[in-house]
Design an enzyme around this catalytic site. Structure first.
Site, PDB file in Angstrom:
ATOM      1  CG  ASP A 189       0.035  -0.190   3.064  1.00 53.80           C
ATOM      2  OD1 ASP A 189       0.729  -1.055   2.238  1.00 53.80           O
ATOM      3  OD2 ASP A 189      -0.502   0.245   3.519  1.00 53.80           O
ATOM      4  CD  GLU A 274       8.731  -1.481  11.274  1.00 53.06           C
ATOM      5  OE1 GLU A 274       9.035  -1.734  12.647  1.00 53.06           O
ATOM      6  OE2 GLU A 274       8.259  -1.421  10.536  1.00 53.06           O
TER       7      GLU A 274
END
Ligand code: UDP
Ligand code: MN
Length: 318
Positions: A189, A274
């Site tokens: 996206d 992350e």
């Protein structure tokens, strides 16, 4: 019936000229095509169209595609872009945008992993239509880990299963020392500039750069001092060791293949996927500050509004 000596000679002469002419046509056509991407397209299509006659397996086809990518991309490393994706009304629109960006990148190998029981027709068709080298997989998020309608977005991890499946594919199909490349997690996206892929191509170990429209800021960015990353400008917990979004880094394939236990886990703290993942591979000081020393934004963490769909036309694939 036997051919006479003369017929035989004629046949040979004919074949000689026919082959010569065919090769000439292909070379002529390749030279006449202006851009590298067009060349890659022509070659890829010719090869896939004739894969039956040439008795090429999918794997051989992929190797040939990589060879051509290397030529066309002037020796650029292959970028393995790992994209988790799941069904919702905007899925085809998102994947269309991403795939058409990737069609402009000569050195891409797109690994698309559907969050589903099976690979769907919609994604299969889209990948077939794209002019991109791809691998199509599926890995379903366990129901318990899936975000429920009433739950806040940040309470569940997204894309874990799929990114791990992508990493597994790399480790199963590529070989340390033989295959060269760079791995990038490319959500379906976001919005990606072609320039981002020029930057990713430069990664030696781990590269980082700013990401636009994220964390409540116009962008989040690594802080660079004397060429070294010393911290992060973010809207949230900037004291994380690697306070970057998933879209803000890429890792050399060698590291992914060396550290076979590195992956994503539901046990990781929210917002720390992350940071925890990057800790397997690097220290902050070793990071490569790309996109002009982290002064440019080439990727945006865009999020598409969920449309209100009150009815569907059953015979349209939307
Ligand atoms: N995703 C998925 N299954 C889900 C939710 C998300 O495969 O149930 C994928 C999604 O298509 C995207 C990535 O995981 O590529 C990150 O999801 P999302 O964009 O919703 O997360 P955000 O950017 O909002 O953190
Ligand atoms: Mn997103």
């Amino acid at each position: 019936m036997e051919f006479s000596g003369i017929d035989n000679m004629r046949l040979r002469t004919f074949l000689f000229w026919f082959l010569g002419f065919s090769v000439f046509i292909i070379i002529y056509k390749l030279n006449a095509i202006e851009s590298d991407v067009e060349k890659l397209r022509f070659l890829k299509e010719t090869l896939s169209l004739n894969k039956q006659q040439l008795q090429l397996t999918e794997h051989q086809l992929q190797l040939i595609e990589h060879l051509y990518q290397n030529k066309v991309g002037q020796g650029l490393p292959i970028i393995y872009a790992i994209t988790p994706t799941y069904w919702r009304h905007v899925q085809k629109a998102e994947l269309t945008r991403v795939s058409q960006t990737l069609a402009l990148v000569p050195n891409i190998h797109w690994i698309v992993i559907e969050d589903s029981e099976e690979r769907t027709e919609l994604v299969t068709n889209l990948l077939n239509d794209s002019k991109v080298v791809y691998t199509h997989l599926n890995a379903k998020t366990p129901p318990f880990e899936k975000l429920q309608k009433k739950e806040e977005r940040w309470t569940k991890h997204r894309g874990i299963e799929q990114r791990n499946a992508g990493l597994q594919w790399l480790r199963d199909n590529l070989e340390l020392g033989r295959d060269k490349g760079i791995v990038y997690f490319m959500d379906d996206d976001n919005t990606y500039s072609v320039k981002l892929f020029h930057e990713i191509s430069k990664v030696k170990r781990v590269g980082v750069w700013p990401v636009g429209l994220v964390g409540g800021l116009n962008a989040e960015a690594p802080i660079v001092s004397g060429g070294v990353v010393t911290g992060w400008k973010t809207g949230w917990r900037s004291n994380r060791e690697f306070a970057t979004d998933m879209a803000g880094f890429a890792i050399n394939l060698n590291l992914i293949l060396e550290k076979t236990n590195a992956g994503f886990s539901y046990k990781m703290e929210h917002g720390l996927l992350e940071s925890e993942f990057l800790s397997y591979f690097t220290t902050k000081a070793e990071l490569e500050a790309l996109a002009d020393g982290c002064t440019k934004v080439y990727v945006w963490h865009t999020r598409t509004e969920t449309p209100t769909v009150k009815g569907t036309i059953p015979y349209l694939e939307v």
